[in-house]
Design a protein around this motif. Sequence first.
Motif, short mmCIF file in Angstrom:
data_model
loop_
_atom_site.label_atom_id
_atom_site.label_comp_id
_atom_site.label_asym_id
_atom_site.label_seq_id
_atom_site.Cartn_x
_atom_site.Cartn_y
_atom_site.Cartn_z
N VAL A 51 94.45 -13.32 103.54
CA VAL A 51 95.14 -14.37 104.29
C VAL A 51 94.18 -15.51 104.62
O VAL A 51 94.57 -16.69 104.62
CB VAL A 51 95.77 -13.79 105.57
CG1 VAL A 51 96.46 -14.88 106.38
CG2 VAL A 51 96.78 -12.70 105.22
N LEU A 52 92.92 -15.17 104.87
CA LEU A 52 91.94 -16.21 105.19
C LEU A 52 91.81 -17.22 104.07
O LEU A 52 91.75 -18.43 104.31
CB LEU A 52 90.59 -15.56 105.49
CG LEU A 52 89.40 -16.51 105.71
CD1 LEU A 52 89.68 -17.46 106.86
CD2 LEU A 52 88.13 -15.71 105.98
N VAL A 53 91.78 -16.76 102.82
CA VAL A 53 91.68 -17.67 101.68
C VAL A 53 92.86 -18.63 101.66
O VAL A 53 92.71 -19.85 101.46
CB VAL A 53 91.58 -16.89 100.36
CG1 VAL A 53 91.67 -17.84 99.17
CG2 VAL A 53 90.29 -16.10 100.30
N LYS A 54 94.06 -18.11 101.88
CA LYS A 54 95.26 -18.96 101.87
C LYS A 54 95.23 -19.97 103.01
O LYS A 54 95.55 -21.15 102.82
CB LYS A 54 96.51 -18.09 101.97
CG LYS A 54 96.69 -17.14 100.79
CD LYS A 54 97.89 -16.23 101.02
CE LYS A 54 98.02 -15.22 99.88
NZ LYS A 54 99.12 -14.27 100.10
N GLY A 60 92.75 -27.41 103.85
CA GLY A 60 91.99 -28.40 103.11
C GLY A 60 90.50 -28.21 103.14
O GLY A 60 89.74 -29.12 102.77
N PHE A 61 90.02 -27.04 103.55
CA PHE A 61 88.58 -26.78 103.55
C PHE A 61 88.14 -26.38 102.14
O PHE A 61 88.88 -25.70 101.41
CB PHE A 61 88.23 -25.67 104.54
CG PHE A 61 88.59 -25.99 105.97
CD1 PHE A 61 88.20 -27.19 106.54
CD2 PHE A 61 89.32 -25.09 106.74
CE1 PHE A 61 88.54 -27.49 107.85
CE2 PHE A 61 89.66 -25.38 108.05
CZ PHE A 61 89.27 -26.59 108.61
N VAL A 203 90.44 -20.86 111.88
CA VAL A 203 91.35 -20.71 110.74
C VAL A 203 92.21 -19.47 110.90
O VAL A 203 93.40 -19.47 110.59
CB VAL A 203 90.55 -20.64 109.42
CG1 VAL A 203 91.49 -20.46 108.23
CG2 VAL A 203 89.72 -21.90 109.24
N LEU A 204 91.63 -18.38 111.39
CA LEU A 204 92.34 -17.10 111.44
C LEU A 204 91.71 -16.23 112.51
O LEU A 204 90.51 -16.27 112.75
CB LEU A 204 92.25 -16.40 110.08
CG LEU A 204 92.97 -15.07 109.91
CD1 LEU A 204 94.48 -15.25 110.07
CD2 LEU A 204 92.68 -14.48 108.53
N GLU A 205 92.55 -15.42 113.14
CA GLU A 205 92.08 -14.51 114.18
C GLU A 205 92.75 -13.16 113.98
O GLU A 205 93.92 -13.10 113.59
CB GLU A 205 92.41 -15.07 115.57
CG GLU A 205 91.96 -14.20 116.73
CD GLU A 205 92.28 -14.83 118.08
OE1 GLU A 205 92.03 -14.18 119.10
OE2 GLU A 205 92.79 -15.97 118.09
#
Length: 461
Positions: A51-54, A60-61, A203-205
């Motif tokens: 999920v982090l990649v998505k 836009g990173f 970005v994600l937690e």
Amino acid sequence: MLGVDGGRFDDLDIVNEGTQQQGCQFDDNVLSGTAKSMDQFSSYPAEMASVLVKQWESRGFPLELLPPTASMVSLLDVCYQASLLREEDTPVRCRVIYASPAQLRGMATQDPQPHVLSFAEPAILSPHNLRKLYAAADFYRAALAITTDERGVLVIWGLVVTGTEWVNRVEGSRFDGVSLPPNLVVQAIRPGHLVASSGYMRVLETNQGQLLIDGFDPFRSTWISGRFSNVREAMLNRLPDDHAKDTATTKVCESFVRDLAQSVVRRVLRLVRNRRHGGLMVVLPNGAHEDGTCEQWLRFRVQFESDDSTLLYHGMMLRLMARALEVAKTRQLAILTWSDYQQFRDAELRRFDDQLIDFSHFLADMMTVDGALILDHSFRLIGFGGEILGDTPVQTIHRATDIEGNQTVAERADSAGTRHRSAYRLVNGLNQSIAVVVSQDGDVRFVAHHNGKLTYWPYLP
């Protein structure tokens, strides 16, 4: 608590600013792109990596700043496992940044750069080594630098000294600290609680088996801003006459008042979340302390005398804005914005920052007393330990599925706990009030009567 340079910072649950959030959970199908509904399955490092990649790409990173897939899963897994460990009865709490020496030392920025110390011999990235090294890389002051060596092995190659001011950047306060490149940063905050960021942008937690991704920050909505427009206008009109009436002088942007007030509430919510006790804050319309509203709806453990002392924060805001205007005039700014304020370097404004931190702790202390902390739209302190009266049950609550609450999903109100149901009952009866409920597990909900419906927004900053 004092930072390394004597400055103030909060010993609290740090999660970085960035995307608006809501809890979602995933099973093994997430690896093939199939997401499950909320509150069904636990999440693990492999799911988090996918999920982090998505999320990273959608924000836009640059994807080249991420480690290869296998290495990223390993990095997240090590951080996850390390977060479950203790060193001499102290939980492991650390930050790691995936970056090469060249990336950290070659930053092009006007802000100060972190001080980078390279190890003579890199250490293999492992839960054991994070446990042994994290104390030297204090969570608030430094991060451990990670990269992939020529063998394809993740190694810890150095210390990145950031100082403590990054906490202010996370909270939206004035920022005097160093910059970070937009590389992957992973924070191990507490057992099983990780935050993945691009530099300082979250970005994600993951927390308690939940992946927290798409959701809401009601502070960014137009509906909540509209509820306080009269208060902001009145606040600006109370500035000294030479600021308010002289057309040649610097003016305060209306959003400055909003952003200043919201920075305090964000800090309060983070403090209460970190204490794992839960709490309830209710914001009533102005005048509720003297028109009989409180007597009708609340029974207080402590109710304050209605005098000027209860407008402590109101006075602090006015003094801060007056000083910020003086600084802005020396810079010949036509409009003072929140962004301008964050860049000011001024000793008196620094004292105001410390006072706001103290005030946030004060509110959090009262909020964690059983019952509700009661304020009005002008931040007047009405009382705490408030028991919400009335026995008319609320049958249905609508969960917002967009930040403005234009789309909602109906839920049974009795699926939530007692604190939540009390908030629902009050807001349903007092349509202009707003309640913010923090549960013991850290879940936060904003509750308001909006578009003719009792609605809540799951909140993460």
